[in-house]
Design an enzyme around this catalytic site. Sequence first.
Site, mmCIF file in Angstrom:
data_model
loop_
_atom_site.group_PDB
_atom_site.id
_atom_site.type_symbol
_atom_site.label_atom_id
_atom_site.label_comp_id
_atom_site.label_asym_id
_atom_site.label_seq_id
_atom_site.Cartn_x
_atom_site.Cartn_y
_atom_site.Cartn_z
ATOM 1 N N LYS A 118 0.849 -1.194 0.000
ATOM 2 C CA LYS A 118 0.000 0.000 0.000
ATOM 3 C C LYS A 118 0.887 1.247 0.000
ATOM 4 O O LYS A 118 1.899 1.292 0.717
ATOM 5 C CB LYS A 118 -0.885 -0.045 1.250
ATOM 6 C CG LYS A 118 -1.933 1.061 1.329
ATOM 7 C CD LYS A 118 -2.819 0.856 2.563
ATOM 8 C CE LYS A 118 -3.915 1.883 2.677
ATOM 9 N NZ LYS A 118 -4.799 1.645 3.846
ATOM 10 N N SER A 134 -9.594 1.572 2.765
ATOM 11 C CA SER A 134 -8.740 2.312 1.863
ATOM 12 C C SER A 134 -7.692 1.470 1.144
ATOM 13 O O SER A 134 -7.116 1.938 0.158
ATOM 14 C CB SER A 134 -8.044 3.435 2.641
ATOM 15 O OG SER A 134 -7.245 2.914 3.677
ATOM 16 N N SER A 189 -9.688 -0.680 7.043
ATOM 17 C CA SER A 189 -9.119 -0.559 5.693
ATOM 18 C C SER A 189 -8.424 -1.782 5.143
ATOM 19 O O SER A 189 -8.119 -1.826 3.958
ATOM 20 C CB SER A 189 -8.155 0.615 5.634
ATOM 21 O OG SER A 189 -8.883 1.795 5.439
#
Length: 481
Positions: A75, A150, A174
């Site tokens: 990420k 996310s 997330s």
Amino acid sequence: MITATEIAKSVRSGSMSARDAVQSSLSRIKEHDSSLGAFLFVCEDHALEQATQVDAQIRNGQTDLPLAGVPIAIKDNICTDFAPTTCASKILNNFCPPYSAHVIEKLTHAGAIIVGKTNLDEFAMGSSTENSAKGITRNPWDRERVPGGSSGGSAVSVASGMTPLALGSDTGGSIRQPASLTGVVGIKPTYGCVSRYGLVAYGSSLDQIGPMARTVEDAALLLGTIVGHDARDSTSVAKNAPDYVANLSNPIAGKKIGIAREYFGEGLDAQTRSAVEFAIEVLRGLGAETVEIELPHTKYAIACYYLIATAEASSNLARYDGVHYGHRSENPRDIFELYSASREEGFGREVKRRLMLGTHALSSGYYDAYYLRAMKVRTLLRKDFEKAFANVDVICSPTTPTTAFRIGEKTDDPLAMYLADIYTISANLAGIPAMSVPCGFDSTDLPIGMQLMGPAFSESNLINIAHQYEISSNHFERVPG
Ligand code: GLN
């Protein structure tokens, strides 16, 4: 699709080279990512270099590489000194950190190969990956739908087989919510288990880095690689990492599973409910016992979270001032205009909304009414769990109230978007471990996830139960078309 466990075994035994494993991941990315948008940056040269190095280590007889040659996606809020780290924000455009995160050092040490950085909601604020300044990411099960967020890019990389593993971060769901919406496994470890050194801070009392994978075993393998004490993160717990993989095959007969009414109420989609209830039946079939429990403060979790997370964000994001990092406004009249114009131009809408909310909650005169009150409610939520875990080993619930929603469906309604986190947020507020495991599909073939939550440091137990469930069902064998 080949698992990380299988790749690492083959690379260690010499029957597959790390270079081949990485090349196959890179070619899948080339083939699929233009239509999915999971990656913000692919580090092909770096990955091939690392792979050559791992192959040399294997030839020289090195055997202690648990992730030998395994391609992994990261990420883009986790710092890498060999690739940009942008948090999908304009304000960090082209920012390349001078150091790599603790988890990146650990992965490299374990022989994993980082192939790229994945899309996210800007600064990890969101539940759909639509808040990215770099464009949206599509759900491989239905490209008109969001992958969740996310950590949407990481989830899609794994779900579509571009990499067998990915790292996400989880402040309020997330990792678990996108895992659920894309049909993969995601774990949010206990607060303090994984060092956040090099994770760009959002809500520091909530943030954790964790694994995403297609199978529970792969997630366990990755978790085992990244946990452990690190003096550079003051919240890092000095505890030895257990061998999560070793406990996978333990029988789960006699385990007590808590079912809370609060997680099956209004707003829960009927098909999601029946898939989770059916999964709980499967666990009972394996000898587990179900117990009804109460988590009475659950109804305050969203309000509590969106005060604490935004308050912490307003403090953490104060550092982006146009002086230290990234975007700087051109031709400001004075230093104040430099700060305000750089922030105005660099941050997206949702980030600004949260910074204003958080600043307001912390401001004098409002601190007691909002922030302090939210902190007190947080204690009540934690006590709910303490009471529940006196009687049960684990709590089972849906991970999300619905399956993946349509792109654009909730972008104009922040409250509707915040409600996507209703089942995941409490675990962060309480600091406890939680994971999502695929438990079926709805009538339109969208994946559904079941959440398992346990007391602090009970990851091994969650992983054991999830694995036993997984091998009694066959959901993970199904892949998007
Ligand atoms: N969706 C939640 C939020 O927007 C959680 C995000 C996260 O876990 N990083 O804050």
